[in-house]
Design a protein around this motif. Sequence first.
Motif: not given
Length: 551
Positions: A115-130
């Motif tokens: 889900x979108x909310x979970x995806x946002x948290x996953x990306x935050x945890x990654x500390x992704x570049x893009x």
Amino acid sequence: MSTSDPQAHLRARLAADSELGAGNVLVKLREHGADPDGPGITFDVPVDGRPAWTALTLGELTERVAARAAWLHERGIGPRDVVAVYAASAADVLLNFAALTWLGAIPALMNLNMPGEVAVQFIQRLRATAVLADAERLPLLAGRDLGGATLLPEIGQTGTGEAAKAPAHYRHHGSDPIAITHSSGTTRVPAAVVHSHDSLFAAIRRVRLTEARPYGQTRELSLLPAAHTAGIITLNQALCNRYELAFLSNQGGPIGRSGEAVLDAIERWRPTGVFGFAVTWAELARHDLATRDLRSVRNWFNTGDCAHEAHIRRLVAVGSHPERRDGVVVEVPGSKFIDGIGSTEMGHSAFQITHRLGSDRYGRCVGKPYPFADVALLDLETGEPVPDGTVGHVALKSPTLALGYWNDSVTTFRTRFAGYYLTGDLMYKDAEGYYYHVDRAVDAVDLGGGDRLYTALSEERILARCPDVRDCTVVAGPQDGRVVTDVLLMLEAGADPGADRGPAIREALGAPAAATLRHITVADERDIVFGPTGKVRKFLMRQRHLAKAGA
């Protein structure tokens, strides 16, 4: 096989190339002289103006990946940048995975079912570049705090790059991280599992490039999520073996596609091998397979959870396989089912067993370990191996193991014990060296007095005793100071929902577990909580279903 076979020579050169790994397969195939007009990959969606189901040759595949590498390079993506990929199309996921590794970046592949909310948290945890996302998922991320990650234009635009402008392929070292994938997990946000250039290729080098090639033409159909570890391995092993491969896109739902759609794809593409998860076979089991044209299928390949006997027997009853009779190879009825329990963290299945018509080694037998896998069954209180016939915690040493969890050293080291990785599974071994999976450690329930309830083993036994039950889920846990067990049944079409299956289910559970039985419920998929990879999330089932049933 004749030693003059050019494919045999190519496979030998690839296996011997110590620099070849999961991040540079395309460039190494070119370097070792693979025919650019030979097989690349077929997608069930359009690719850069090419219609769906149009096969890309190896040369065309390389050119399409180079175009994406050029597009990403122009936007500043380079070595060691973490780029999240959030898309439904197998083409979008795999072509951009290859393009990012071309640049030395680290693709973080996300399941579209997040889900979108979970995806946002996953990306935050990654500390992704893009972040790369498709048109359906971009709005879920737009305007959100992505932890500093840049939200790039819609993922389909990556194919508009100019292949000739792609930089030189990054030179990987064995320990370089080349992919982050996700586990199904028992918590809300999946864990980010990181794999190395060597680890994600180790099984291909040690097994897939050295085993005998199958008789005749090999055409493989993958039903695996492209964003999963198994999806990457399936792509790379097909390319290195020069097999034809078609990849179905995930379109949501427990396995991403209906059993009807899968059967249609088999009839259309005529594969000799089909790859999927255990939930895939459960979905196919609801159909009358004898009415479909599945003659091309010689092998079914399973990974993730081990498959149920009731589903395997239906699959091996269809299809065909080559057999030599009186010096002539003929196709005879019946296929093979290669079961290989594994996980994202294991990087590749550590066990393998093959079932055929007439096979009788079931009861959740997962076979024997691959030669590269060092397996121990441990008593974690003493740290010692358990005797044969005793259930222990699965501990694994293998070159296929993931490096750990991205930005989560606590979980990484918590899963290590005495030099082993703890898979979280419970198994026992028999005197002949065969291993049997009974449950996930977090799902097993202590009943006291030395008795335990193993939910996965109980499901296997229920299916064996209730032929009109297509699939089932056993949910057990403490409530009001005692253990209670609920059984959810998914019935075959036409089965009587009011039939008394209680005696058979109690027999399957065994006396200690049967004493905890509270409800037997006829259910459907809407009553089951699935994770992103299609696994039943029993942690949430215990929280939600048991609380609801006890209200």
